[in-house]
Design an enzyme around this catalytic site. Structure first.
Site, PDB file in Angstrom:
ATOM      1  N   HIS A 247       2.015   4.671  -2.959  1.00  0.00           N
ATOM      2  CA  HIS A 247       2.198   6.123  -2.877  1.00  0.00           C
ATOM      3  C   HIS A 247       3.558   6.528  -3.446  1.00  0.00           C
ATOM      4  O   HIS A 247       3.694   7.611  -4.007  1.00  0.00           O
ATOM      5  CB  HIS A 247       2.043   6.605  -1.436  1.00  0.00           C
ATOM      6  CG  HIS A 247       0.666   6.381  -0.882  1.00  0.00           C
ATOM      7  ND1 HIS A 247      -0.481   6.593  -1.620  1.00  0.00           N
ATOM      8  CD2 HIS A 247       0.236   5.954   0.336  1.00  0.00           C
ATOM      9  CE1 HIS A 247      -1.538   6.308  -0.880  1.00  0.00           C
ATOM     10  NE2 HIS A 247      -1.131   5.914   0.314  1.00  0.00           N
TER      11      HIS A 247
ATOM     12  N   HIS B 287       0.849  -1.206   0.000  1.00  0.00           N
ATOM     13  CA  HIS B 287       0.000   0.000   0.000  1.00  0.00           C
ATOM     14  C   HIS B 287       0.884   1.255   0.000  1.00  0.00           C
ATOM     15  O   HIS B 287       0.688   2.164  -0.807  1.00  0.00           O
ATOM     16  CB  HIS B 287      -0.927   0.003   1.229  1.00  0.00           C
ATOM     17  CG  HIS B 287      -1.724   1.272   1.383  1.00  0.00           C
ATOM     18  ND1 HIS B 287      -3.078   1.344   1.162  1.00  0.00           N
ATOM     19  CD2 HIS B 287      -1.337   2.547   1.729  1.00  0.00           C
ATOM     20  CE1 HIS B 287      -3.490   2.596   1.354  1.00  0.00           C
ATOM     21  NE2 HIS B 287      -2.449   3.350   1.712  1.00  0.00           N
ATOM     22  N   GLU B 288       1.861   1.312   0.881  1.00  0.00           N
ATOM     23  CA  GLU B 288       2.725   2.501   0.960  1.00  0.00           C
ATOM     24  C   GLU B 288       3.572   2.643  -0.303  1.00  0.00           C
ATOM     25  O   GLU B 288       3.824   3.754  -0.760  1.00  0.00           O
ATOM     26  CB  GLU B 288       3.605   2.450   2.213  1.00  0.00           C
ATOM     27  CG  GLU B 288       2.829   2.388   3.534  1.00  0.00           C
ATOM     28  CD  GLU B 288       1.760   3.468   3.694  1.00  0.00           C
ATOM     29  OE1 GLU B 288       1.916   4.560   3.117  1.00  0.00           O
ATOM     30  OE2 GLU B 288       0.765   3.209   4.393  1.00  0.00           O
TER      31      GLU B 288
ATOM     32  N   GLU C 150      -5.878   7.116  -2.164  1.00  0.00           N
ATOM     33  CA  GLU C 150      -5.882   6.073  -1.139  1.00  0.00           C
ATOM     34  C   GLU C 150      -6.599   4.816  -1.638  1.00  0.00           C
ATOM     35  O   GLU C 150      -6.169   3.695  -1.371  1.00  0.00           O
ATOM     36  CB  GLU C 150      -6.534   6.569   0.153  1.00  0.00           C
ATOM     37  CG  GLU C 150      -5.729   7.605   0.927  1.00  0.00           C
ATOM     38  CD  GLU C 150      -4.415   7.065   1.522  1.00  0.00           C
ATOM     39  OE1 GLU C 150      -4.026   5.922   1.260  1.00  0.00           O
ATOM     40  OE2 GLU C 150      -3.767   7.850   2.246  1.00  0.00           O
TER      41      GLU C 150
HETATM   42 ZN   LIG Z   1      -2.195   5.393   1.987  1.00  0.00          ZN
END
Ligand SMILES: [Zn+2]
Length: 227
Positions: A110, A106-107, A158
């Site tokens: 980004h 997930h990170e 997100e």
């Molecule tokens: Zn996030």
């Protein structure tokens, strides 16, 4: 760009100018070879992995206060206790569970967004103002029903990171012994919907058209504002 968003941008720049040390770096490390291999399963060559740092400490103390990680400028800031506990996300151990690997992916989404040119820090501020972080409302998506006809770039930043990390869960992590069985089972059920919405990304993660065009709802948990 709306007026209030410009005002937020201005304020953030003023704060940064007043206090150039707001991005506090206590300690950091680079990705391990195992973490690079793990991330490459998903992001292929779209990220310069040698530049990505895992940082202990963060922006205005946010990771430690919220227990969230954040990636304002292409490096991953983890809360102190997680930074100290996990030295390598790629190896499942008593301390590193499947949910930690999903978190890492997930990170890394980004980091990928940052590489493609999305301003993750500003999107985060904007999402906060719109209430998307309250009870994590901004993360929800529904590929089976409400969002089934949406393109990947029509999800907020997100949601994009969630979709990618859930795809990773469904296709790369075993169901047996999973420490988040409820989420794993949901991801199993939406496996092919995840693959469908990510088709363009999986084919070419370098494509700038994939950048999220969705800035989040106005406002989460309230009736939408009418203009
Ligand atoms: Zn996030």
């Amino acid at each position: 760009m709306t007026e209030w968003y410009q005002a937020v941008l201005k304020k953030a720049k003023e704060e940064a100018a007043k206090n150039p040390t707001v991005l506090k770096v206590d300690s950091h490390r680079y990705l391990t070879s195992g973490e690079i291999a793990l991330a490459k399963l998903i992001y292929k060559d779209s990220i310069d992995y040698s530049k990505v740092r895992i940082i202990n400490g963060g922006f205005l103390g946010i990771p430690n206060k919220t227990k969230f990680a954040m990636v304002p400028f292409g490096n991953i800031h983890f809360p102190k206790e997680d930074y100290e506990k996990i030295k390598d996300f790629s190896k499942l151990t008593a301390k590193v569970k499947p949910s930690h690997q999903i978190w890492f992916i997930h990170e890394m989404a980004h980091v990928w967004q940052h590489t493609l040119g999305l301003s993750v820090a500003l999107r985060g501020i904007e999402m906060g103002i719109r209430g998307g972080y309250s009870q994590a409302k901004g993360y929800d998506y529904d590929l089976i029903c409400d969002d089934q006809y949406r393109e990947f770039n029509q999800f907020n930043f997100e949601q994009q990171a969630e979709i990618i990390s859930h795809y990773f869960d469904a296709f790369y992590l075993p169901e047996e012994g999973h420490n988040a069985p409820k989420q794993r089972s949901k991801n199993e059920k939406q496996k092919f919907a995840l693959k469908k919405v990510l088709a363009g990304f999986l084919q070419n993660p370098n494509n700038k058209d994939l950048i999220s065009k969705n800035h989040g709802k106005l406002y989460y948990g309230k009736d939408p504002l009418q203009y």
